[in-house]
Design a protein around this motif. Structure first.
Motif, PDB file in Angstrom:
ATOM      1  N   MET A   1       0.745  -1.111   0.135  1.00 47.55           N
ATOM      2  CA  MET A   1       0.080   0.033  -0.053  1.00 47.55           C
ATOM      3  C   MET A   1       1.055   1.406  -0.133  1.00 47.55           C
ATOM      4  O   MET A   1       1.965   1.142   0.670  1.00 47.55           O
ATOM      5  N   ASP A   2       0.539   2.316  -0.531  1.00 48.03           N
ATOM      6  CA  ASP A   2       1.173   3.498  -0.516  1.00 48.03           C
ATOM      7  C   ASP A   2       0.879   4.341   0.685  1.00 48.03           C
ATOM      8  O   ASP A   2       0.150   4.026   1.414  1.00 48.03           O
ATOM      9  N   SER A   3       1.492   5.323   0.837  1.00 50.17           N
ATOM     10  CA  SER A   3       1.575   6.278   1.939  1.00 50.17           C
ATOM     11  C   SER A   3       0.155   7.136   1.975  1.00 50.17           C
ATOM     12  O   SER A   3      -0.021   7.590   2.932  1.00 50.17           O
ATOM     13  N   GLN A   4      -0.561   7.172   0.796  1.00 50.62           N
ATOM     14  CA  GLN A   4      -1.794   7.831   0.911  1.00 50.62           C
ATOM     15  C   GLN A   4      -2.931   7.119   1.650  1.00 50.62           C
ATOM     16  O   GLN A   4      -2.693   5.824   1.626  1.00 50.62           O
ATOM     17  N   GLU A   5      -4.032   7.628   2.277  1.00 49.91           N
ATOM     18  CA  GLU A   5      -5.038   6.904   2.683  1.00 49.91           C
ATOM     19  C   GLU A   5      -5.758   6.275   1.764  1.00 49.91           C
ATOM     20  O   GLU A   5      -6.208   6.519   0.837  1.00 49.91           O
ATOM     21  N   ASP A   6      -6.143   4.973   2.244  1.00 51.03           N
ATOM     22  CA  ASP A   6      -6.897   4.058   1.233  1.00 51.03           C
ATOM     23  C   ASP A   6      -7.872   3.601   2.075  1.00 51.03           C
ATOM     24  O   ASP A   6      -7.983   3.329   3.311  1.00 51.03           O
ATOM     25  N   ASN A   7      -9.149   3.197   1.577  1.00 50.66           N
ATOM     26  CA  ASN A   7     -10.190   2.564   2.248  1.00 50.66           C
ATOM     27  C   ASN A   7      -9.825   0.785   2.301  1.00 50.66           C
ATOM     28  O   ASN A   7      -9.414   0.263   1.174  1.00 50.66           O
ATOM     29  N   VAL A   8     -10.091   0.357   3.214  1.00 55.10           N
ATOM     30  CA  VAL A   8      -9.986  -1.114   3.381  1.00 55.10           C
ATOM     31  C   VAL A   8     -11.187  -1.722   3.637  1.00 55.10           C
ATOM     32  O   VAL A   8     -12.120  -1.372   4.170  1.00 55.10           O
ATOM     33  N   TYR A   9     -11.367  -2.813   2.778  1.00 54.49           N
ATOM     34  CA  TYR A   9     -12.607  -3.530   2.724  1.00 54.49           C
ATOM     35  C   TYR A   9     -12.497  -5.034   3.134  1.00 54.49           C
ATOM     36  O   TYR A   9     -11.351  -5.668   2.959  1.00 54.49           O
ATOM     37  N   PRO A  10     -13.442  -5.708   3.829  1.00 55.73           N
ATOM     38  CA  PRO A  10     -13.412  -7.100   3.808  1.00 55.73           C
ATOM     39  C   PRO A  10     -12.873  -7.917   2.794  1.00 55.73           C
ATOM     40  O   PRO A  10     -13.205  -7.587   1.765  1.00 55.73           O
ATOM     41  N   ASN A  11     -12.034  -8.911   3.196  1.00 56.06           N
ATOM     42  CA  ASN A  11     -11.533  -9.691   1.891  1.00 56.06           C
ATOM     43  C   ASN A  11     -10.868  -9.117   0.877  1.00 56.06           C
ATOM     44  O   ASN A  11     -10.793  -9.393  -0.192  1.00 56.06           O
ATOM     45  N   ASP A  12     -10.248  -7.884   1.171  1.00 53.47           N
ATOM     46  CA  ASP A  12      -9.423  -7.164   0.203  1.00 53.47           C
ATOM     47  C   ASP A  12      -7.988  -7.884  -0.048  1.00 53.47           C
ATOM     48  O   ASP A  12      -7.296  -8.121   0.834  1.00 53.47           O
ATOM     49  N   PRO A  13      -7.874  -8.499  -1.256  1.00 51.95           N
ATOM     50  CA  PRO A  13      -6.661  -9.248  -1.640  1.00 51.95           C
ATOM     51  C   PRO A  13      -5.363  -8.254  -1.461  1.00 51.95           C
ATOM     52  O   PRO A  13      -4.313  -9.071  -1.195  1.00 51.95           O
ATOM     53  N   LYS A  14      -5.531  -7.041  -1.226  1.00 56.12           N
ATOM     54  CA  LYS A  14      -4.102  -6.256  -1.153  1.00 56.12           C
ATOM     55  C   LYS A  14      -3.694  -6.374   0.368  1.00 56.12           C
ATOM     56  O   LYS A  14      -2.542  -6.212   0.573  1.00 56.12           O
ATOM     57  N   VAL A  15      -4.661  -6.735   1.304  1.00 55.32           N
ATOM     58  CA  VAL A  15      -4.201  -6.523   2.563  1.00 55.32           C
ATOM     59  C   VAL A  15      -4.632  -8.090   3.346  1.00 55.32           C
ATOM     60  O   VAL A  15      -5.112  -7.821   4.536  1.00 55.32           O
ATOM     61  N   MET A  16      -4.430  -9.120   2.441  1.00 54.57           N
ATOM     62  CA  MET A  16      -4.653 -10.524   3.238  1.00 54.57           C
ATOM     63  C   MET A  16      -3.543 -10.768   4.202  1.00 54.57           C
ATOM     64  O   MET A  16      -2.404 -10.594   3.709  1.00 54.57           O
ATOM     65  N   ILE A  17      -3.944 -11.138   5.334  1.00 47.48           N
ATOM     66  CA  ILE A  17      -2.879 -11.459   6.379  1.00 47.48           C
ATOM     67  C   ILE A  17      -3.273 -12.985   6.874  1.00 47.48           C
ATOM     68  O   ILE A  17      -4.182 -13.426   7.196  1.00 47.48           O
ATOM     69  N   LYS A  18      -2.088 -13.551   6.927  1.00 50.67           N
ATOM     70  CA  LYS A  18      -2.274 -15.107   7.514  1.00 50.67           C
ATOM     71  C   LYS A  18      -1.669 -15.179   8.954  1.00 50.67           C
ATOM     72  O   LYS A  18      -1.100 -14.643   9.400  1.00 50.67           O
ATOM     73  N   VAL A  19      -2.890 -15.652   9.692  1.00 50.40           N
ATOM     74  CA  VAL A  19      -2.708 -15.915  10.973  1.00 50.40           C
ATOM     75  C   VAL A  19      -2.402 -17.266  11.277  1.00 50.40           C
ATOM     76  O   VAL A  19      -3.460 -18.060  10.775  1.00 50.40           O
TER      77      VAL A  19
END
Length: 95
Positions: A1-19
């Motif tokens: 993600m870049d330094s600008q503000e972005d909206n984050v949506y559920p199940n967004d593939p850009k921010v998938m985190i493996k727990v």
């Protein structure tokens, strides 16, 4: 993600985190009390201030006999300042 503000949506593939599964299992094993007074005591024991004081609220409610009834809604009245969209039907707006 870049330094600008972005909206984050559920199940967004850009921010998938493996727990890890062991972290998930540990999280699910934690048991919390259903009574908010117990939760507040635990917070105070750990030097944290709870947002509410349920023990005080319960005592006050019992003392004053307050029940959790919803407030009655105010009836809207039509005044001269009210914009009427159906001004050609004045019988609809008579009290």
């Amino acid at each position: 993600m870049d330094s600008q503000e972005d909206n984050v949506y559920p199940n967004d593939p850009k921010v998938m985190i493996k727990v890890d599964d062991d972290i998930k299992q540990h999280f699910r094993e934690i048991k919390l009390s259903r009574d908010t007074v117990d939760v507040e005591k635990e917070l105070e024991k750990n030097d944290m201030k709870p947002a509410t004081n349920m023990a005080k609220r319960r005592v006050t409610a019992q003392f004053h006999g307050i029940t959790s009834l919803p407030k009655p809604k105010k009836k809207r009245e039509i005044t001269k300042r009210t914009k009427l969209t159906n001004a050609h039907l004045p019988e609809l707006f008579q009290n």
